[in-house]
Design a protein around this motif. Structure first.
Motif, short mmCIF file in Angstrom:
data_model
loop_
_atom_site.label_atom_id
_atom_site.label_comp_id
_atom_site.label_asym_id
_atom_site.label_seq_id
_atom_site.Cartn_x
_atom_site.Cartn_y
_atom_site.Cartn_z
N ARG A 137 0.85 -1.19 0.00
CA ARG A 137 0.00 0.00 0.00
C ARG A 137 0.89 1.24 0.00
NH1 ARG A 137 -4.15 1.30 5.02
NH2 ARG A 137 -4.24 3.56 4.78
N ASP A 139 0.12 5.44 0.41
CA ASP A 139 -0.84 6.53 0.56
C ASP A 139 -0.21 7.86 0.17
OD1 ASP A 139 -2.66 4.73 1.52
OD2 ASP A 139 -2.51 5.36 3.63
N THR A 278 -3.69 12.61 4.93
CA THR A 278 -3.94 11.81 3.74
C THR A 278 -5.30 12.14 3.12
OG1 THR A 278 -5.03 10.00 4.92
CG2 THR A 278 -2.62 9.93 4.78
N VAL A 280 -7.10 9.33 1.94
CA VAL A 280 -7.52 7.93 1.78
C VAL A 280 -9.03 7.80 1.87
CG1 VAL A 280 -7.36 5.62 2.77
CG2 VAL A 280 -5.35 7.09 2.74
N LYS A 286 -9.20 4.55 -4.19
CA LYS A 286 -8.52 4.52 -2.89
C LYS A 286 -8.19 5.90 -2.35
CE LYS A 286 -8.56 0.04 -3.03
NZ LYS A 286 -9.61 -0.69 -2.27
N PHE A 287 -8.74 6.94 -2.99
CA PHE A 287 -8.57 8.29 -2.45
C PHE A 287 -9.77 9.14 -2.81
CE2 PHE A 287 -6.67 8.58 -6.68
CZ PHE A 287 -7.12 9.81 -7.15
N THR A 304 4.62 10.64 0.16
CA THR A 304 4.05 9.29 0.23
C THR A 304 4.34 8.64 1.58
OG1 THR A 304 6.02 8.34 -0.82
CG2 THR A 304 4.16 8.88 -2.25
#
Length: 312
Positions: A137, A139, A278, A280, A286-287, A304
């Protein structure tokens, strides 16, 4: 060469003193912060010694036969001192893996600390994880780099200038009740059917322990709260931990006004970054696209945060 110990109360001072002197530790790793939710997690934090000298920490918890760099914290991974060679870091990681295997741990998950929080580079950690672990993963972390000119969208600046004429009042508060009960909790419930990670009692407790690290800023119009921002301060970063506005505050664009006010204020006090966290979201991308756009328009760049999994 290296001796790995599981954390216990007798090692409290060793732990906290090391965090304070480390190159990538923040107050989130202080035991007074980590243990506010100790009833929710089985602590499995590790200390690594070379002879009598403490050389690394791993804030962690355990579920079943899996160890996580602590799930109750925003970030984690190995906490290291300034003067330690890459070869030693690699050996420390090997020693931790060996310790976990002996103790019948089958898997470890590591949630890296974003580079903006590090007072000095810690790329040796990313390197060793990249050789042996699975990056499962990544982010986006949105943050303003104060070393560069502020790059705030012209529309945001236009609304900011309009709001300057509205007699809005910004206050730094020592109590979190009004923001939590009148703004944050209702907003999260209405928009996301969710609750804040920290209850009002928890955030007030953490503030009592870290009054120089946790701040609450609220914005008012005629004594009515419109919006608020809860920020966490580390050596290099001020992070907006919570931000929310009322419906009336939306009409005034109060949250944007508060963000821009604090962005400018913190630039003056020597922080390196202003982080908005973030974007997320549990969707196909996924965002959250809208949130990403909003934070970029407030001047953020993308950094990141990597998540690794290692089967043992």
């Amino acid at each position: 060469m290296f001796n790995v110990l599981k954390y216990n109360l007798n090692l409290l001072d060793d732990w906290n003193n090391f965090v304070s002197a480390s190159k990538n530790g923040t107050f989130l790793f202080h035991r007074s912060f980590m243990e506010y939710h100790s009833d929710r997690f089985e602590d499995y934090s590790l200390l690594v010694y070379k002879k009598e000298k403490l050389v690394a920490l791993l804030p962690a918890n355990k579920e079943g036969n899996t160890v996580y760099s602590h799930q109750g914290l925003t970030y984690g991974g190995l906490i290291l001192p300034y003067a330690l060679s890459a070869i030693n870091v690699f050996s420390i990681f090997d020693a931790i893996v060996s310790f976990l295997k002996v103790n019948h741990i089958e898997e470890i998950h590591i949630k890296q600390i974003p580079e903006i929080y590090c007072k000095s580079a810690t790329n040796e950690i990313a390197y060793v994880l990249g050789q042996s672990a699975n990056l499962y993963r990544r982010d986006m972390v949105l943050a303003i780099d104060y070393a560069k000119p502020l790059n705030i969208h012209k529309t945001k600046l236009k609304h900011y200038k309009k709001a300057e004429n509205l007699n809005l009042t910004i206050k730094e508060e020592t109590k979190f009740d009004s923001f939590w009960s009148q703004v944050l909790e209702p907003r999260l419930l209405t928009k996301h059917n969710a609750k804040p990670v920290h209850s009002i009692n928890e955030i007030q407790l953490l503030y009592s322990r870290f009054p120089d690290k946790i701040k609450q800023f609220n914005i008012y119009y005629e004594d009515r709260i419109l919006a608020g921002l809860t920020v966490f301060e580390t050596a290099t970063v001020v992070k907006s931990q919570y931000g929310a506005t009322t419906k009336e505050g939306e009409r005034f664009r109060a949250l944007d006004y508060l963000f821009l006010h604090l962005i400018k204020e913190y630039k003056l006090v020597g922080k390196k970054f202003f982080s908005m966290g973030t974007v997320v979201e549990d969707n196909e991308l996924k965002f959250n696209q809208g949130l990403l756009k909003q934070k970029e328009e407030l001047g953020c760049d993308i950094y990141t945060q990597d998540f690794f999994r290692l089967k043992l």
